[in-house]
Scaffold this active site. Sequence first.
Site, PDB file in Angstrom:
ATOM      1  CE  LYS A 174      54.447  43.310  40.963  1.00 25.35           C
ATOM      2  NZ  LYS A 174      53.225  44.070  41.317  1.00 25.35           N
ATOM      3  CB  SER A 194      52.661  46.938  47.200  1.00 29.21           C
ATOM      4  OG  SER A 194      51.487  46.479  47.826  1.00 29.21           O
ATOM      5  CG  ASP A 195      51.165  41.559  43.202  1.00 28.56           C
ATOM      6  OD1 ASP A 195      51.266  42.224  42.153  1.00 28.56           O
ATOM      7  OD2 ASP A 195      50.518  40.504  43.275  1.00 28.56           O
ATOM      8  CB  THR A 196      46.568  44.313  45.221  1.00 31.95           C
ATOM      9  OG1 THR A 196      47.195  45.269  46.073  1.00 31.95           O
ATOM     10  CG2 THR A 196      45.137  44.079  45.703  1.00 31.95           C
TER      11      THR A 196
END
EC number: 3.6.1.9
Length: 200
Positions: free
Chosen positions: A59, A80-82
Amino acid sequence: MHDYLYLASQSPRRRELLTQLGVRYELLLADDEEDAEALEVVQPGETPDDYVQRVCALKAEAALRRRERRALPDAPILTSDTTVCLGGEILGKPGDGADASAMLKALSGSTHRVLTAVTVVSTLGMHHALSISRVTFRAMTAAEIERYVDSGEPLGKAGAYGIQGRAAEFVERIEGSYSGIMGLPLFETAALLRQARLRF
């Protein structure tokens, strides 16, 4: 020193959390022709930890290209990635209500991990952080799951729930970062932003 950053995320929670830190930001969202969903495909044999960090870095690379393509001024970029995982299984965003119900049924009465990766790109390089939290859900009845799914809240959220919303009533215990579970771990993020020489 930089006075603002580019946030490459559509998440309203991440915007709220950055505002909580006092960070000024501009959105740097994907163009229509970008296939953002393709980045989130799990690779064969990939662990949840590797997955969330890889997606976050991809990303960031896509956002950097986007900034250059649009000829925007230089400023740090944050992505950010969750992801939620139960055992070794990655629970992404549910495709529909039935998918959300199945995820919540699996999470009911058990402890799962929430992993949030953060990447900040600046002239000083690309820096990463990973926040890992454990969340224990009490046992939920089928009626409670159905009511929650009908609220629409689980859609678009990793693991089919948002801890800051109605799902809070199911959370018996958390270990780790509450803001990380929401989607942006503030302790780790602040450290990365200081590294990138952001003024906030």
